[in-house]
Structures are given as structure tokens and as C-alpha cells.
Design a protein around this motif. Structure first.
Motif, short mmCIF file in Angstrom:
data_model
loop_
_atom_site.label_atom_id
_atom_site.label_comp_id
_atom_site.label_asym_id
_atom_site.label_seq_id
_atom_site.Cartn_x
_atom_site.Cartn_y
_atom_site.Cartn_z
N ALA A 20 0.78 -1.16 0.09
CA ALA A 20 -0.22 -0.01 -0.05
C ALA A 20 0.76 1.05 0.05
O ALA A 20 0.36 2.04 -0.66
CB ALA A 20 -1.02 -0.11 1.10
N ARG A 21 1.73 1.18 1.02
CA ARG A 21 2.65 2.41 0.87
C ARG A 21 3.41 2.92 -0.35
O ARG A 21 3.65 3.70 -0.78
CB ARG A 21 3.86 2.38 2.07
N ALA A 22 3.99 1.44 -0.90
CA ALA A 22 4.70 1.79 -2.21
C ALA A 22 3.84 2.48 -3.25
O ALA A 22 4.18 3.13 -4.35
CB ALA A 22 5.11 0.55 -2.78
N ASN A 23 2.59 2.19 -3.33
CA ASN A 23 1.61 2.69 -4.19
C ASN A 23 0.95 4.04 -3.99
O ASN A 23 0.09 4.57 -4.97
CB ASN A 23 0.50 1.64 -4.79
N LEU A 146 12.38 2.65 -5.81
CA LEU A 146 12.10 2.78 -4.23
C LEU A 146 10.75 1.75 -4.31
O LEU A 146 10.79 1.05 -3.28
CB LEU A 146 11.55 4.35 -4.05
N GLN A 147 9.82 1.75 -5.24
CA GLN A 147 8.69 0.87 -4.87
C GLN A 147 9.42 -0.70 -4.76
O GLN A 147 8.82 -1.59 -3.99
CB GLN A 147 7.97 0.93 -5.85
N GLU A 148 10.46 -0.84 -5.82
CA GLU A 148 10.97 -2.36 -5.74
C GLU A 148 11.69 -2.53 -4.37
O GLU A 148 11.62 -3.58 -3.62
CB GLU A 148 12.24 -2.10 -6.94
N LYS A 149 12.18 -1.53 -3.61
CA LYS A 149 12.71 -1.79 -2.69
C LYS A 149 11.69 -1.95 -1.33
O LYS A 149 11.92 -2.60 -0.36
CB LYS A 149 13.54 -0.33 -2.13
N ARG A 154 9.44 -5.64 -8.83
CA ARG A 154 9.47 -4.65 -9.63
C ARG A 154 8.32 -4.47 -10.10
O ARG A 154 7.76 -5.36 -11.02
CB ARG A 154 10.72 -4.68 -10.72
N ARG A 155 7.63 -3.16 -10.25
CA ARG A 155 6.35 -3.21 -10.46
C ARG A 155 6.13 -2.99 -12.14
O ARG A 155 5.07 -3.71 -12.89
CB ARG A 155 5.80 -1.91 -9.83
N PHE A 156 6.95 -2.43 -12.74
CA PHE A 156 7.06 -2.21 -14.15
C PHE A 156 7.73 -3.41 -14.87
O PHE A 156 8.84 -3.64 -14.31
CB PHE A 156 7.40 -0.89 -14.39
#
Ligand code: SF4
Lengths: 163, 521
Positions: A20-23, A146-149, A154-156
Motif C-alpha cells: 500500500a505504501r509503495a503505491n 523505491l517501490q521495488e525496495k 519490480r512493478r513495471f
């Protein structure tokens, strides 16, 4: 600078929270110098940072958890940057955007009297983005990193290597 | 003409005046005066309607030289007045009572060189951080004596006052960067403004002395990153002027085209962010979209989006690429259509008019005393533009039409900038049809500039940029001073903002179009 992780961990719940935080990262509106213009360009029409879940720029650090240090850290601004970082709600992340924030950039010379050579001397940094200034795409990449971290994936889709 | 009259007055005051070749030096009259006489000289200039361009200091080790630049809107022939003092007794009368704008330059000189200005109301440090040990721009290590080290951290109300101080910045969304103001408030009204600058002081002038001309050159684009080409042009132009380099016509025209594109991009950025300050989010996206179109064109030519390093002494780095002129032409058509949208969206908008019309009125006289230039001045009814008064680059071949408005308020400053976009488009249209063939760079350029000093001015999107270089014949500048337009424009706010509502202060500050790193240098 080192940051210690939380003392107690909640396993699955934490992973969910991190997802949730990452997004929904909330960056702070805080431009320092030239790189800030590229930060603004990233939020504007063509590059549209909102597509990646970091849209809500907030002027108050208390509503943010994501700081983009976009510019030179002078000795006068350093305590301000630090205070702003401390005012942000935990957990929080920092991107050093541009050469100045990484190491002082083009303003380092012998006996210089006014800049701090790298923001990581005063606050912990998660992602470094080189460039003078880095392109807006680089900021998007930093966000994906950062989102990956945060989530571990990896989102993309990673582009296929052809070489 | 005004200059002849003022020359007579100055000679009566005992100024040792000499006419110098403008083509080589960048100013027309060079005067020397004893320090006691400077106040009288300033009064003479004031009577004849001159504005203060810059005050600067050069350290010649056994002497400190103060240089005052005065210029006139209608008769733009620059006067350079020098006062020399011994470093052991660095005291000069302040001219801030005549030119309040000069007071701010004096304050800067006080903290960077240690010159004391007698009669200056407030000599607190403006740029430097409190722990600084020695005067940064003095040659050699000259420690700052304790009694001269006045650092302003904040202000408290004194005695029984009803008013209170509030702090705005350095992290404030509408100060566009890191500007800090201490505002003395009485209710909602501002009584006094005390700025604290230097949060983005990046030692540009010190760095220039440490590096060679070529090493320093890329940093000129980091001063004002919104309109960097005007600063690059200024630096390159100054060196060309003192070395006597002839620039080929093709290069001149390429410079004109890139400068104008950059000007439009800068005004668009201002437009977007200013309206965002006032609460309108939509124009921001429109303006940035148009700006990206310009950045694409310039990126194809120069290789960078923001911090260009494209001009070279004697020309430009690379000749135009294929299709450049066509892309510019397409952009002109697109932008003209877009301007209609802006007009519909913003110009007639009742909320926008309500927040800007009659707000932040900057009268001509005040602008003169502070040395305000650029669109801010042209919105106060003065048609002064360096592109016309001291043409450089392709403006020698044909200059722009100047947009002037007389309302002096925020609304007119907005209109002037929109007009300027239109005029720039017209100019571009003319220019792209008349790019001459030929080389884009001069064949021979000298390695080092000759000994002496030189001034060069360009018109950036924010006003008159000036550079003053003192060369000792080596490959590094002995002293390099920037005249930054935002600094002069901003200091006028200390007077302009008095008596204003705090909400109007945001609208006014935004309308001045400040770029903080350029102010702080
Ligand atoms: S890295 Fe370059 S572009 Fe970014 S703030 Fe520093 S000088 Fe400016």
C-alpha cells in the motif's frame, strides 16, 4: 547514514502495508535548485508521475513520507532539510535527485565555503539519481526503484535485454 | 542628451571622468572619485533620472575598489564610477538614502569584502551562514572581526508593540525555491519586510576565480536555470567583447533563435507556476506541455533540456541540425493557437483579475531607485530593453518590438509577459527565414583575454543580466561579478510590500518572477 529497521515485525501484514505504501507515496513540494524544475516537469502533463502512484505533492512535511532532494545543499539550508526530514511521518524515504544532492555536483572545489557535499551527510538516502539535472524519466525510474525496495518486486516489467 | 548634462555636473563635483570605447569595455564613461564625494555623485545621477545598475567591489590586495554602475532608460550610456579605499580603513559613505537598491548591494559587499558603509541602516549578513570565518571574496585569508559579524536568525517584537513577526520560507510552496522572509504584521497587513537570502548561495563568483574561463563556463547555465541561455550569452559575449572576436552572422542568428525560444519557455514556466500560486491548476499543465515542445527543439540542438552549454566564444557549438528551422516554424503555429487558449482561460478570468489587478503597484520612480528591469519594468510603462539599447547577438540585425504596459500591477506584469511571448514568436518567424549561410564559429579565438575590465549586458526573461569581469591577463578571471536581475527586482519588494495584505504578498512575489539561485549566486 544507517537507519535501523523496526523492532517488531508483522510478517504478512507488513508486506501488505508496504504494498500500500509503495503505491501511494506522498512526495513533499520542496524544490531547491535547478533539479526542482525537472521534478516539476515530471509531475506535469507529459511525464505525469501520477501514473506511478506518487501524485499528491504536499507542502507540509507532516503529510508526506517521500522527500525528493532536488538541488544543492548549502550550509544554510542543511539544518532546514534536516528539520523537514525529521518532521515527516515515519516510515519515510528520500531520493537524492541530481549530482548536487549526491555529492555537491559542479560546485565542489578546493576550499569551498558554502555547500555540503552530498545530502547523505545529513539524512539517510534510499535512491540516488545522477544527472545535472537528471531527466524526468530518471525520476520515474527512481520511484520504481523505491517501490521495488519496498515491496521486493519490480512493478513495471523490466525491459528485455537485446544485447 | 542626458549624459552630457550629467558629465558637466560630475566634473563640477570633482569627478575625474574619462570617455572610454564602448565596443571594448561595455561602458561609456569611467569616473574616479574620492570616497567623500560618492554621495554627491549619486545625488547628481538621481537628479538626472539614472537608475542604479550595480554596485560591486574588487580586491586589488593593497586597495579595494568599489564600482558603481549607473545607466539611463532613455539614454543608455553606462557610467562606471570608482572609489578606492585602503583595506586598513574600509569605510565609505552609503548611498542607500538616495538609491535604496544600492543599499542591498552594499550589504552584500559588506559581508563578502568587509567594506563598512557609513549611514547604512542595516548591515546584517544577507547571504552567508553564521560560522563563516573569513571574507570569501577577499584575496588571501582575511578573518571577519566579531563586531562586523551580524547574523539575523529571526525577529521578535520589541517593547509594547502590537505587531508581530511571522516567518515565511525557506520552505514555502509559493516562494519558488528557498527564499525566506520575515514579515512584521499588524493583523493581516505587512508593516515591514526583512529578507534572509543565501539559502542557495553556490559561490559562483568565488568559483570563477578558482577555475579557468572554460571550466567555469558551464556553470553559467546553473545560475538562472529557467532562462540559462541569456547568462551563457552574457559570459561568452563579455569575453568576445574584450578579445575583439568577430562572430559570424550565422552564429548570431542561431543565438537569437535559441535565446528567444528560451525566453518563451521561461515565460511559460512562470505562467504555469504563478497561476498555480493563485490557485489555478489547469494552466500549469497547459504551460508545461508547451514548454516541453520548446525543450524538445532545444534538446535536439544543444543536447540538454535545462542547463545548456551551447554557445562558444566566437560562435556556437554545433550548426543547426536538419529540420530545426521547420520544427521552430511548427512550434510558432502551435503556440499562436495556444495563446488564444490562455487568453480564454486566464486573461478574462474574474478570480484572476480580482487577485491581481491593482495589486503590487510598482511605480516607475520606485523601479528606478531599485534598479528593476525586465518585464517588471516594462509593466510600469518604461520601454527599456537591453535587446534594443545595447543590441547583441542577432538583435543587431533586427530587434524585437517591445511590449509595454502602464498599469504597474501584477495583472499588467502578466499581460506584458504574454505580449512578450507574442512578440518573440513574431521575431522568431522573421529570424528563421533569414538565417544566413556561412560558418557558425569564428576561426581564431585568443586563448586568454587581455588585461583590463569589461562589462556585458543581456536581456534575460527576468531583466538585465550583467557581467563584470576584471582580467589580469591570465586564464582565470581576477574578479567576476554578476548583476542578477532577480536580486534587483526582489529588493524592490521590501518597499513594495509594505502595507500589503499577506495574501497579496504571495501574488506580488510570484508576479516578480524570481529565481532564487540567481539571486543568491
Ligand atoms: S545537479 Fe546540476 S541541475 Fe541539479 S541542482 Fe545541481 S547544478 Fe542544478
Amino acid at each position: 547514514m544507517e537507519v535501523r529497521g523496526p523492532l517488531i515485525r508483522f510478517g504478512l501484514l507488513e508486506e501488505l502495508l508496504n504494498l500500500a505504501r509503495a503505491n501511494s507515496l506522498w512526495p513533499m513540494t520542496f524544490g531547491l535548485a535547478c533539479c526542482a524544475i525537472e521534478m516539476m516537469a515530471t509531475t506535469a502533463a507529459r511525464f505525469d508521475l501520477a501514473r506511478f502512484g506518487a501524485e499528491v505533492f504536499r507542502p507540509s512535511p507532516r503529510q508526506c513520507d517521500f522527500m525528493i532532494v532536488s538541488g544543492t545543499i548549502t550550509r544554510k539550508i542543511a539544518p532546514v532539510v534536516r528539520t523537514l526530514y525529521e518532521q515527516m511521518a515515519s516510515p519515510k524515504w528520500v531520493v537524492a535527485f541530481g549530482n548536487c544532492a549526491i555529492s555537491g555536483g559542479p560546485f565542489v572545489f578546493e576550499n569551498q565555503y558554502n555547500i555540503i557535499e552530498g545530502v547523505d551527510k545529513i539524512i539517510p538516502v534510499d535512491v540516488y539519481v545522477p544527472g545535472c539535472p537528471p531527466r524526468p524519466e530518471a525520476l520515474i525510474e527512481a520511484l520504481l526503484k523505491l517501490q521495488e525496495k519496498l515491496t521486493g518486486v519490480r512493478r513495471f516489467p523490466v525491459p528485455e535485454r537485446r544485447w | 542628451m542626458v549624459a552630457e548634462r550629467v558629465v558637466k555636473d560630475l566634473q563640477a563635483l570633482g569627478v575625474d571622468l574619462e570617455e572610454v570605447p564602448y565596443e571594448r569595455r561595455g561602458y561609456c564613461f569611467d569616473g574616479r572619485v574620492q570616497r567623500e564625494g560618492i554621495l554627491g555623485v549619486a545625488e547628481a545621477f538621481d537628479q538626472h533620472g539614472y537608475f542604479i545598475e550595480d554596485v560591486l567591489c574588487v580586491d586589488f590586495v593593497n586597495e579595494l575598489e568599489l564600482v558603481y554602475h549607473f545607466n539611463h532608460w532613455e539614454d543608455p550610456r553606462r557610467f562606471s564610477i570608482r572609489v578606492r579605499v585602503k583595506p586598513s580603513d574600509p569605510e565609505v559613505p552609503s548611498i542607500s538614502s538616495v538609491y535604496p537598491g544600492a543599499g542591498w548591494h552594499e550589504r552584500e559587499i559588506h559581508e563578502f569584502f568587509g567594506v563598512r558603509f557609513k549611514g547604512h541602516p542595516n548591515l546584517a549578513f544577507l547571504f552567508l551562514h553564521p560560522e563563516i570565518e573569513a571574507y570569501p571574496l577577499r584575496k588571501g585569508h582575511v578573518p571577519i572581526p566579531e563586531e562586523d559579524r551580524k547574523v539575523l536568525e529571526g525577529r521578535q517584537p520589541e517593547g509594547e508593540e502590537e505587531s508581530f513577526w511571522i516567518n515565511m520560507g525557506p520552505q514555502h510552496p509559493s516562494t519558488h525555491g528557498v527564499l525566506r522572509l520575515l514579515l512584521k504584521m499588524r493583523g493581516e497587513f505587512i508593516e515591514e519586510i526583512e529578507p534572509i537570502l543565501g539559502y542557495m548561495h553556490r559561490m559562483q563568483e568565488k568559483m570563477a576565480e578558482v577555475r579557468t574561463y572554460i571550466q567555469y563556463y558551464p556553470n553559467t547555465a546553473r545560475l538562472d536555470y529557467v532562462g540559462p541561455l541569456a547568462f551563457s550569452m552574457c559570459f561568452v559575449g563579455a569575453l568576445e567583447r574584450c578579445c575583439g572576436v568577430e562572430v559570424p552572422e550565422r552564429a548570431q542568428m542561431i543565438r537569437l533563435i535559441t535565446l528567444e525560444l528560451n525566453r518563451i519557455a521561461s515565460h511559460l514556466l512562470w505562467l504555469g507556476t504563478y497561476l498555480l500560486d493563485l490557485g489555478a491548476a489547469t494552466p500549469y499543465f497547459f504551460a508545461f506541455d508547451d514548454r516541453e515542445a520548446i525543450l524538445d527543439i532545444l534538446e535536439g540542438l544543444t543536447g540538454s533540456r535545462l542547463t545548456y552549454c551551447y554557445y562558444r566564444i566566437g560562435g556556437v557549438y554545433e550548426d543547426l541540425n536538419d529540420g530545426f528551422l521547420q520544427k521552430v516554424e511548427e512550434f510558432i503555429g502551435r503556440m499562436r493557437k495556444r495563446l488564444k487558449d490562455y487568453d480564454e482561460l486566464v486573461t478574462g478570468n474574474a478570480i484572476f483579475i480580482g487577485r491581481t489587478r491593482g495589486v503590487g503597484v510598482l511605480p516607475k520612480e520606485m523601479a528606478r531607485r531599485f534598479g528593476v528591469t525586465g518585464p517588471n519594468l516594462r509593466a510600469s510603462g518604461v520601454g527599456y530593453d537591453v535587446r534594443i539599447s545595447e543590441p547583441y547577438a542577432g538583435y543587431r540585425i533586427f530587434g524585437p518590438e517591445i511590449a509595454v504596459r502602464g498599469g504597474c500591477d501584477c495583472y499588467d506584469r502578466y499581460l506584458v509577459r504574454l505580449d512578450e511571448i507574442r512578440r518573440s514568436l513574431d521575431l522568431l518567424e522573421k529570424a528563421i527565414r533569414r538565417v544566413p549561410e556561412g560558418p557558425s564559429r569564428a576561426e581564431r579565438i585568443p586563448k586568454k583575454p587581455p588585461e583590463g575590465d569589461v562589462y556585458f549586458a543581456t536581456e534575460s526573461p527576468r531583466g538585465e543580466v550583467g557581467i563584470y569581469i576584471v582580467s589580469d591577463g591570465s586564464d582565470r578571471p581576477y574578479r567576476l561579478k554578476w548583476r542578477s536581475p532577480s536580486f534587483s527586482n526582489f529588493v524592490s519588494f521590501t518597499e513594495l510590500g509594505r502595507g500589503m495584505l499577506i495574501a497579496d504578498a504571495v501574488a506580488t512575489l510570484g508576479s516578480l518572477d524570481l529565481v532564487v539561485p540567481e539571486m543568491d549566486r
